[in-house]
Design a protein around this motif. Structure first.
Motif, PDB file in Angstrom:
ATOM      1  N   GLN A   1     -15.680  -6.433  10.914  1.00  0.00           N
ATOM      2  CA  GLN A   1     -15.316  -7.701  11.539  1.00  0.00           C
ATOM      3  C   GLN A   1     -13.950  -8.217  11.105  1.00  0.00           C
ATOM      4  O   GLN A   1     -13.686  -9.411  11.102  1.00  0.00           O
ATOM      5  N   GLU A   2     -13.058  -7.304  10.715  1.00  0.00           N
ATOM      6  CA  GLU A   2     -11.692  -7.724  10.475  1.00  0.00           C
ATOM      7  C   GLU A   2     -10.983  -7.899  11.803  1.00  0.00           C
ATOM      8  O   GLU A   2     -11.380  -7.328  12.825  1.00  0.00           O
ATOM      9  N   THR A   3      -9.904  -8.654  11.796  1.00  0.00           N
ATOM     10  CA  THR A   3      -9.185  -8.893  13.042  1.00  0.00           C
ATOM     11  C   THR A   3      -8.365  -7.668  13.411  1.00  0.00           C
ATOM     12  O   THR A   3      -7.959  -6.887  12.550  1.00  0.00           O
ATOM     13  N   GLY A   4      -8.080  -7.557  14.716  1.00  0.00           N
ATOM     14  CA  GLY A   4      -7.229  -6.466  15.175  1.00  0.00           C
ATOM     15  C   GLY A   4      -5.840  -6.549  14.576  1.00  0.00           C
ATOM     16  O   GLY A   4      -5.168  -5.533  14.406  1.00  0.00           O
ATOM     17  N   SER A   5      -5.412  -7.754  14.208  1.00  0.00           N
ATOM     18  CA  SER A   5      -4.080  -7.896  13.638  1.00  0.00           C
ATOM     19  C   SER A   5      -3.963  -7.248  12.262  1.00  0.00           C
ATOM     20  O   SER A   5      -2.863  -6.909  11.824  1.00  0.00           O
ATOM     21  N   HIS A   6      -5.083  -7.099  11.548  1.00  0.00           N
ATOM     22  CA  HIS A   6      -5.020  -6.442  10.239  1.00  0.00           C
ATOM     23  C   HIS A   6      -4.553  -4.993  10.398  1.00  0.00           C
ATOM     24  O   HIS A   6      -3.645  -4.539   9.689  1.00  0.00           O
TER      25      HIS A   6
ATOM     26  N   SER B   1       3.452  -0.421   6.944  1.00  0.00           N
ATOM     27  CA  SER B   1       3.508   0.913   6.342  1.00  0.00           C
ATOM     28  C   SER B   1       4.731   1.675   6.833  1.00  0.00           C
ATOM     29  O   SER B   1       5.455   2.304   6.041  1.00  0.00           O
ATOM     30  N   LYS B   2       4.959   1.627   8.132  1.00  0.00           N
ATOM     31  CA  LYS B   2       6.130   2.331   8.677  1.00  0.00           C
ATOM     32  C   LYS B   2       7.415   1.766   8.078  1.00  0.00           C
ATOM     33  O   LYS B   2       8.317   2.528   7.700  1.00  0.00           O
ATOM     34  N   ARG B   3       7.505   0.436   7.982  1.00  0.00           N
ATOM     35  CA  ARG B   3       8.739  -0.162   7.470  1.00  0.00           C
ATOM     36  C   ARG B   3       8.965   0.205   6.000  1.00  0.00           C
ATOM     37  O   ARG B   3      10.087   0.529   5.602  1.00  0.00           O
ATOM     38  N   LEU B   4       7.910   0.164   5.198  1.00  0.00           N
ATOM     39  CA  LEU B   4       8.061   0.547   3.798  1.00  0.00           C
ATOM     40  C   LEU B   4       8.425   2.033   3.687  1.00  0.00           C
ATOM     41  O   LEU B   4       9.233   2.419   2.844  1.00  0.00           O
TER      42      LEU B   4
ATOM     43  N   GLN C   1      -7.247   8.734  -0.121  1.00  0.00           N
ATOM     44  CA  GLN C   1      -6.454   8.421  -1.308  1.00  0.00           C
ATOM     45  C   GLN C   1      -5.969   6.971  -1.400  1.00  0.00           C
ATOM     46  O   GLN C   1      -5.376   6.607  -2.427  1.00  0.00           O
ATOM     47  N   HIS C   2      -6.216   6.129  -0.413  1.00  0.00           N
ATOM     48  CA  HIS C   2      -5.577   4.809  -0.455  1.00  0.00           C
ATOM     49  C   HIS C   2      -6.179   3.876  -1.516  1.00  0.00           C
ATOM     50  O   HIS C   2      -5.638   2.799  -1.778  1.00  0.00           O
ATOM     51  N   HIS C   3      -7.292   4.286  -2.141  1.00  0.00           N
ATOM     52  CA  HIS C   3      -7.835   3.526  -3.266  1.00  0.00           C
ATOM     53  C   HIS C   3      -7.610   4.229  -4.606  1.00  0.00           C
ATOM     54  O   HIS C   3      -8.136   3.797  -5.631  1.00  0.00           O
ATOM     55  N   GLU C   4      -6.843   5.309  -4.593  1.00  0.00           N
ATOM     56  CA  GLU C   4      -6.428   5.915  -5.858  1.00  0.00           C
ATOM     57  C   GLU C   4      -5.386   5.001  -6.508  1.00  0.00           C
ATOM     58  O   GLU C   4      -4.681   4.250  -5.822  1.00  0.00           O
ATOM     59  N   LYS C   5      -5.281   5.064  -7.824  1.00  0.00           N
ATOM     60  CA  LYS C   5      -4.351   4.189  -8.543  1.00  0.00           C
ATOM     61  C   LYS C   5      -3.323   5.014  -9.315  1.00  0.00           C
ATOM     62  O   LYS C   5      -3.605   6.128  -9.760  1.00  0.00           O
ATOM     63  N   TRP C   6      -2.158   4.413  -9.482  1.00  0.00           N
ATOM     64  CA  TRP C   6      -1.051   5.096 -10.135  1.00  0.00           C
ATOM     65  C   TRP C   6      -1.417   5.583 -11.535  1.00  0.00           C
ATOM     66  O   TRP C   6      -0.982   6.645 -11.975  1.00  0.00           O
ATOM     67  N   ASP C   7      -2.272   4.806 -12.232  1.00  0.00           N
ATOM     68  CA  ASP C   7      -2.649   5.175 -13.603  1.00  0.00           C
ATOM     69  C   ASP C   7      -3.843   6.125 -13.671  1.00  0.00           C
ATOM     70  O   ASP C   7      -4.330   6.460 -14.751  1.00  0.00           O
ATOM     71  N   GLY C   8      -4.343   6.551 -12.509  1.00  0.00           N
ATOM     72  CA  GLY C   8      -5.442   7.509 -12.487  1.00  0.00           C
ATOM     73  C   GLY C   8      -6.818   6.900 -12.560  1.00  0.00           C
ATOM     74  O   GLY C   8      -7.817   7.629 -12.658  1.00  0.00           O
ATOM     75  N   LYS C   9      -6.923   5.562 -12.476  1.00  0.00           N
ATOM     76  CA  LYS C   9      -8.221   4.891 -12.608  1.00  0.00           C
ATOM     77  C   LYS C   9      -8.803   4.465 -11.259  1.00  0.00           C
ATOM     78  O   LYS C   9      -9.704   3.645 -11.204  1.00  0.00           O
ATOM     79  N   GLY C  10      -8.293   5.040 -10.191  1.00  0.00           N
ATOM     80  CA  GLY C  10      -8.821   4.720  -8.870  1.00  0.00           C
ATOM     81  C   GLY C  10      -9.907   5.683  -8.447  1.00  0.00           C
ATOM     82  O   GLY C  10     -10.437   6.451  -9.254  1.00  0.00           O
TER      83      GLY C  10
ATOM     84  N   SER D   1      -1.672   1.671   0.344  1.00  0.00           N
ATOM     85  CA  SER D   1      -2.382   0.856  -0.651  1.00  0.00           C
ATOM     86  C   SER D   1      -1.643  -0.446  -0.917  1.00  0.00           C
ATOM     87  O   SER D   1      -2.261  -1.507  -1.102  1.00  0.00           O
ATOM     88  N   ILE D   2      -0.321  -0.407  -0.947  1.00  0.00           N
ATOM     89  CA  ILE D   2       0.479  -1.615  -1.189  1.00  0.00           C
ATOM     90  C   ILE D   2       0.354  -2.594  -0.038  1.00  0.00           C
ATOM     91  O   ILE D   2       0.053  -3.783  -0.222  1.00  0.00           O
ATOM     92  N   VAL D   3       0.579  -2.119   1.195  1.00  0.00           N
ATOM     93  CA  VAL D   3       0.578  -3.057   2.329  1.00  0.00           C
ATOM     94  C   VAL D   3      -0.841  -3.536   2.639  1.00  0.00           C
ATOM     95  O   VAL D   3      -1.031  -4.668   3.108  1.00  0.00           O
ATOM     96  N   ASP D   4      -1.850  -2.707   2.365  1.00  0.00           N
ATOM     97  CA  ASP D   4      -3.242  -3.108   2.589  1.00  0.00           C
ATOM     98  C   ASP D   4      -3.630  -4.263   1.673  1.00  0.00           C
ATOM     99  O   ASP D   4      -4.198  -5.266   2.101  1.00  0.00           O
ATOM    100  N   VAL D   5      -3.307  -4.140   0.388  1.00  0.00           N
ATOM    101  CA  VAL D   5      -3.623  -5.216  -0.557  1.00  0.00           C
ATOM    102  C   VAL D   5      -2.796  -6.457  -0.255  1.00  0.00           C
ATOM    103  O   VAL D   5      -3.294  -7.588  -0.313  1.00  0.00           O
ATOM    104  N   PHE D   6      -1.535  -6.254   0.090  1.00  0.00           N
ATOM    105  CA  PHE D   6      -0.654  -7.381   0.436  1.00  0.00           C
ATOM    106  C   PHE D   6      -1.243  -8.193   1.580  1.00  0.00           C
ATOM    107  O   PHE D   6      -1.376  -9.425   1.492  1.00  0.00           O
TER     108      PHE D   6
END
Length: 366
Positions: free
Chosen positions: A175-180, A188-191, A267-276, A294-299
């Protein structure tokens, strides 16, 4: 033997021209007489096709050397074979160096003359045939290349459309919005562009990022739609959406968007420090597409109100995410992201302001 053969005979002595003409009449070709070098060039210019020039060297106005030089240096004429008629053996090396195709010694030997002329005409016609054949082949290759490019574009568009539909299927589940999804895709493309990812790969990232949560299709409603905090058991089940997404899109290595979507979903919930999760990948073991998403999703999640949380302010969002630099997020990508955060905030705000689900690939491309 050959159709529409045109041969230019050039000599300032009419008797020599008469002799050459008589010897070559058996070929049933069109014989064009020229009494000086300029007439040779004029005849080539006037005739739609010339198959051979048989030419004396000592002629008025322009001598045979200059005529030969001009023919062989002209882009339109250089394929015309030139047979030089000469009584001086010392001239042979010079004219061959200038590009003459053959020579005939005076006085003429009838059999030798016929063979040399026939060979040059045959070579010219074979060269013309090869040139015409190559031109036809080039046209056909161009047509088939264009058709192949259209087919590939259609296949890629179909792949994009499938990605869009799969992404929307997951969106309707939680039930997230289509805008998400649209926000994740564009940010993601811009980053990716800012990070120096090649343009064609940024296009793949643009659509593959839609698939990051497709595995939520396999999560029970009691967990996926729960408004409160998940229990450890429920959270363990929720984490399985990464593996489920990977399985849904497995076996599609020939389809770049689907394959990239598989990687991102896993992999989008993996973490840089290996704890994902799900595999505990660390640092650059995590594909750059997944690190970007992962960055833009959390943002976007932090800035957006959800049933289980309020919307955080941009300042709060920046503080939360920067605290996770080097642990949850790729520090270089995160620094790059917040260096351009005003641009990302404007994108995010405008997308959510126009919050209606996109319907097709054509709307996303706009």
């Amino acid at each position: 033997m050959f159709e529409d053969v045109k041969v230019i005979l050039a000599d300032d002595d009419p008797l020599n021209l008469d002799l050459l003409e008589k010897m070559l009449q058996q070929f049933e070709c069109t014989l064009i007489r020229a009494g000086d070098g300029q007439q040779v060039l004029d005849a080539i210019t006037a005739a739609p096709q010339v198959d051979l020039v048989v030419m004396d060297l000592k002629m008025p106005v322009l001598d045979g050397y200059e005529v030969l030089r001009r023919i062989k240096q002209d882009v339109h004429w250089h394929d015309i074979p030139v047979v030089v008629v000469t009584a001086d053996g010392a001239e042979v090396a010079t004219v061959l160096e200038l590009g003459a195709n053959d020579f005939i010694a005076k006085p003429f030997n009838l059999i030798e003359l016929r063979h040399r002329v026939m060979n040059q005409i045959r070579n010219k016609r074979l060269a013309d045939f090869a040139k015409d054949t190559n031109a036809v082949l080039e046209v056909e290759v161009a047509k088939r290349t264009a058709a192949l490019q259209q087919a590939l574009a259609k296949a890629l568009q179909t792949e994009y459309e499938i990605s869009l539909r799969l992404g929307r299927a997951a969106e309707f589940r939680d039930q997230e919005t289509g805008s998400h999804l649209k926000c994740i895709s564009q940010l993601s493309k811009r980053l990716g562009q800012l990070a120096g990812i090649p343009a064609d790969q940024c296009d793949i990232l643009y659509f593959a990022s839609l698939l990051h949560d497709v595995g939520k299709i396999g999560i029970p409603d009691s967990i996926l739609l729960k408004p409160g905090k998940l229990t450890p058991e429920e959270f363990a089940a929720m984490k399985e959406h990464t593996v489920i997404g990977g399985k849904i899109m497995s076996g599609a290595r020939d389809y770049p968007v689907i394959e990239a979507g598989r990687i991102i979903a896993l992999q989008h919930h993996e973490k840089w420090d290996g704890k994902g999760y799900p595999y505990g990948l660390k640092g650059e073991e995590i594909h750059i597409f997944a690190r970007v998403v992962s960055i833009v999703d959390v943002f976007d999640a932090l800035l957006t109100e959800r049933v289980y949380k309020r919307a955080f302010s941009p300042e709060e969002t920046a503080g939360i995410m920067m605290d996770e630099s080097g642990s949850s997020f790729d520090p270089h990508l995160l620094e790059l992201f917040f260096k351009h955060v005003e641009e990302f905030l404007d994108l995010q705000k405008n997308i959510h302001a126009d919050a209606h689900p996109f319907a097709s690939i054509t709307e996303m491309i706009r």
